[in-house]
Design an enzyme around this catalytic site. Structure first.
Site, PDB file in Angstrom:
ATOM      1  CB  CYS A 168      -0.626  -0.290   0.963  1.00 28.50           C
ATOM      2  SG  CYS A 168      -1.674   1.844   1.499  1.00 28.50           S
ATOM      3  CB  VAL A 194     -11.103  -1.921   7.790  1.00 25.07           C
ATOM      4  CG1 VAL A 194     -10.370  -2.679   8.215  1.00 25.07           C
ATOM      5  CG2 VAL A 194     -12.573  -1.806   8.153  1.00 25.07           C
ATOM      6  CB  THR A 195      -8.591   2.026   5.057  1.00 23.03           C
ATOM      7  OG1 THR A 195      -8.180   3.081   5.681  1.00 23.03           O
ATOM      8  CG2 THR A 195      -9.547   1.827   3.883  1.00 23.03           C
ATOM      9  CB  VAL A 196      -3.013  -0.202   5.675  1.00 26.13           C
ATOM     10  CG1 VAL A 196      -3.831  -1.450   6.823  1.00 26.13           C
ATOM     11  CG2 VAL A 196      -3.307  -0.705   4.761  1.00 26.13           C
ATOM     12  CD  GLU A 238      -5.835  10.630   4.343  1.00 30.02           C
ATOM     13  OE1 GLU A 238      -6.981  10.066   3.887  1.00 30.02           O
ATOM     14  OE2 GLU A 238      -4.647  11.401   3.793  1.00 30.02           O
ATOM     15  CB  SER A 239      -0.947   7.950   4.765  1.00 28.42           C
ATOM     16  OG  SER A 239      -1.780   8.708   3.475  1.00 28.42           O
ATOM     17  CD1 TRP A 245      -6.482  -3.136   4.964  1.00 23.81           C
ATOM     18  CD2 TRP A 245      -5.206  -4.841   4.258  1.00 23.81           C
ATOM     19  NE1 TRP A 245      -5.840  -2.631   3.686  1.00 23.81           N
ATOM     20  CE2 TRP A 245      -5.167  -3.781   3.310  1.00 23.81           C
ATOM     21  CE3 TRP A 245      -4.615  -6.467   3.850  1.00 23.81           C
ATOM     22  CZ2 TRP A 245      -4.618  -3.493   2.150  1.00 23.81           C
ATOM     23  CZ3 TRP A 245      -3.230  -5.758   2.267  1.00 23.81           C
ATOM     24  CH2 TRP A 245      -3.444  -4.858   0.936  1.00 23.81           C
ATOM     25  CE1 TYR A 286      -5.146   1.613  -4.871  1.00 22.43           C
ATOM     26  CE2 TYR A 286      -3.715   3.514  -5.119  1.00 22.43           C
ATOM     27  CZ  TYR A 286      -3.835   2.182  -4.761  1.00 22.43           C
ATOM     28  OH  TYR A 286      -2.436   1.365  -3.872  1.00 22.43           O
TER      29      TYR A 286
HETATM   30  N1  GSH Z   1      -6.737   8.018   1.517  1.00 26.43           N
HETATM   31  C1  GSH Z   1      -6.127   6.760   3.028  1.00 26.43           C
HETATM   32  C2  GSH Z   1      -6.671   5.433   1.759  1.00 26.43           C
HETATM   33  C3  GSH Z   1      -5.562   4.318   2.841  1.00 26.43           C
HETATM   34  C4  GSH Z   1      -6.141   2.983   1.910  1.00 26.43           C
HETATM   35  O1  GSH Z   1      -7.038   3.599   0.666  1.00 26.43           O
HETATM   36  N2  GSH Z   1      -5.526   2.292   1.352  1.00 26.43           N
HETATM   37  C5  GSH Z   1      -6.043   0.633   1.066  1.00 26.43           C
HETATM   38  C6  GSH Z   1      -5.080  -0.024   0.615  1.00 26.43           C
HETATM   39  S1  GSH Z   1      -3.748   0.360  -0.315  1.00 26.43           S
HETATM   40  C7  GSH Z   1      -7.093  -0.137   1.635  1.00 26.43           C
HETATM   41  O2  GSH Z   1      -6.452  -0.027   2.823  1.00 26.43           O
HETATM   42  N3  GSH Z   1      -7.923  -0.637   1.160  1.00 26.43           N
HETATM   43  C8  GSH Z   1      -9.073  -1.773   2.038  1.00 26.43           C
HETATM   44  C9  GSH Z   1     -10.223  -0.987   1.209  1.00 26.43           C
HETATM   45  O3  GSH Z   1     -10.502  -0.392   0.297  1.00 26.43           O
HETATM   46  O4  GSH Z   1     -10.986  -1.854   2.014  1.00 26.43           O
HETATM   47  C10 GSH Z   1      -5.341   7.369   3.124  1.00 26.43           C
HETATM   48  O5  GSH Z   1      -4.674   7.677   2.435  1.00 26.43           O
HETATM   49  O6  GSH Z   1      -4.555   6.718   4.323  1.00 26.43           O
END
Ligand code: GSH
Length: 325
Positions: free
Chosen positions: A59, A123-125, A140-141, A92, A187
């Site tokens: 990611c 649910v994001t990383v 939020e990164s 994840w 993306y």
């Molecule tokens: N805006 C968020 C985007 C984070 C994001 O979209 N991460 C992706 C991986 S690259 C994710 O976890 N996706 C899981 C999903 O969309 O369900 C950030 O910059 O932290």
């Protein structure tokens, strides 16, 4: 991919919630936006050993945070867990949860439900977790790297500043171009579900790379002579481009290797002390093909060597700004 609805895991197709009727991909804003502060009385005070980052090697958003963890000397201050490669139906999965190893793996959505039993959303990383209050601070990164840039300076004594006041306007200008055109642009190309949406997105990706190439053929870094946050935000997408986006996201007009200035610039950043340890090209390639190929078949190439000389020394550069002179 999938998401939580009222604390329950609901399975959908990749990015289904973010692809509109017009075939365009629109990223949903991150919902958890608290801040770590150097003030000991703050809700989330900067303390060694208290916070944990949940990330995935593939990611680019998570990679911003692992890069800043190294750049700011936070390896002994903030702990980190890497997701297992691939993004299965459960989202994840990690080998461990907040209380240690979990037999069969720990899905990150459980952490979100612990934070809020009725959580609704993706649910994001990266996800930044407070071990003491057992709460998510932020997912939020762009905000997490701002915190890492300054909040822990009193703990580590590291005064490197990747977002110096005097360069902020220039940094924001580049972030404003590179986020839609490259970071998210790839993306928008890869997830587009109509030809028109893809054409529009992929053209913007290459227009953005052309603009960067022109600038970087005359300047060492995006904001000029100092290496800043804008460079690191660009880096995590550039380093994924040839092995990931070029094939798996159909961004195949040119490779980064075909741009003389970007090629050297990418190498200089990759070779910056500690950074190579945050990049795994094979896992990146695996992750993007796993996501985009319905049979999860991973392409053989390309094989990139980012350790060859960057030759950027011919342009004037002053390294990283130091807070307090
Ligand atoms: N805006 C968020 C985007 C984070 C994001 O979209 N991460 C992706 C991986 S690259 C994710 O976890 N996706 C899981 C999903 O969309 O369900 C950030 O910059 O932290």
């Amino acid at each position: 991919m999938a998401q939580l609805v009222d604390g329950k895991w609901v399975d959908t197709l990749p990015a289904a919630e973010e692809i509109g009727a017009d075939g365009r991909f629109r990223r949903i804003d991150s919902p958890l936006r608290e801040w770590i502060s150097p003030d000991p009385a703050a809700s989330f005070p900067a303390e060694a050993g208290r916070y944990h980052l949940w990330v995935a090697a593939v990611c680019p958003w998570a990679a911003r945070t692992t890069a800043f963890r190294v750049l700011k000397g936070l390896e002994d201050v903030i702990t980190v867990s890497f997701a297992r490669p691939g993004l299965p139906k459960e989202g994840w999965i990690f080998d461990e949860g907040p209380d240690g190893p979990v037999e069969g793996g720990y899905p990150l959505h459980r952490l979100y439900v612990e934070h809020d039993p009725n959580f609704t959303g993706k649910v994001t990383v990266p996800t930044l977790w407070d071990k003491k209050q057992r709460r998510i601070v932020n997912n939020e990164s762009s905000e997490i790297i701002r915190m890492l840039n300054s909040a822990f300076d009193g703990v580590t004594g590291n005064r490197l500043d990747f977002y110096p006041e005097v360069l902020r306007a220039e940094i924001e200008r580049w972030n404003g171009l590179i986020y839609p055109g490259l970071n998210n642009g790839v993306y928008r190309s890869g997830f587009a579900s109509t030809q028109a949406a893809y054409d529009e997105a992929v053209r913007e990706v290459f227009a953005t790379l052309d603009t960067m190439e022109e600038h970087l053929s005359r300047h060492r870094y995006l904001a000029g002579e100092f290496l800043t946050e804008a460079d690191w935000r660009a880096f995590t997408s550039l380093v994924r481009f040839d092995v990931g986006y070029h094939g798996a996201f159909k961004c195949n007009l040119r490779r980064i290797e075909d741009y003389p200035a970007l090629r050297g610039y990418l190498r200089e950043l990759y070779q910056w002390p500690g950074i190579a340890s945050t990049v795994d090209l094979e896992l990146i390639k695996f992750g993007y093909w796993f996501l985009s190929d319905r049979n999860h078949i991973v392409a053989i190439g390309p094989r990139l060597d980012l350790t060859t000389p960057h030759e950027r020394g011919r342009l004037p550069g002053q390294g990283v700004w130091k807070r307090g002179g």
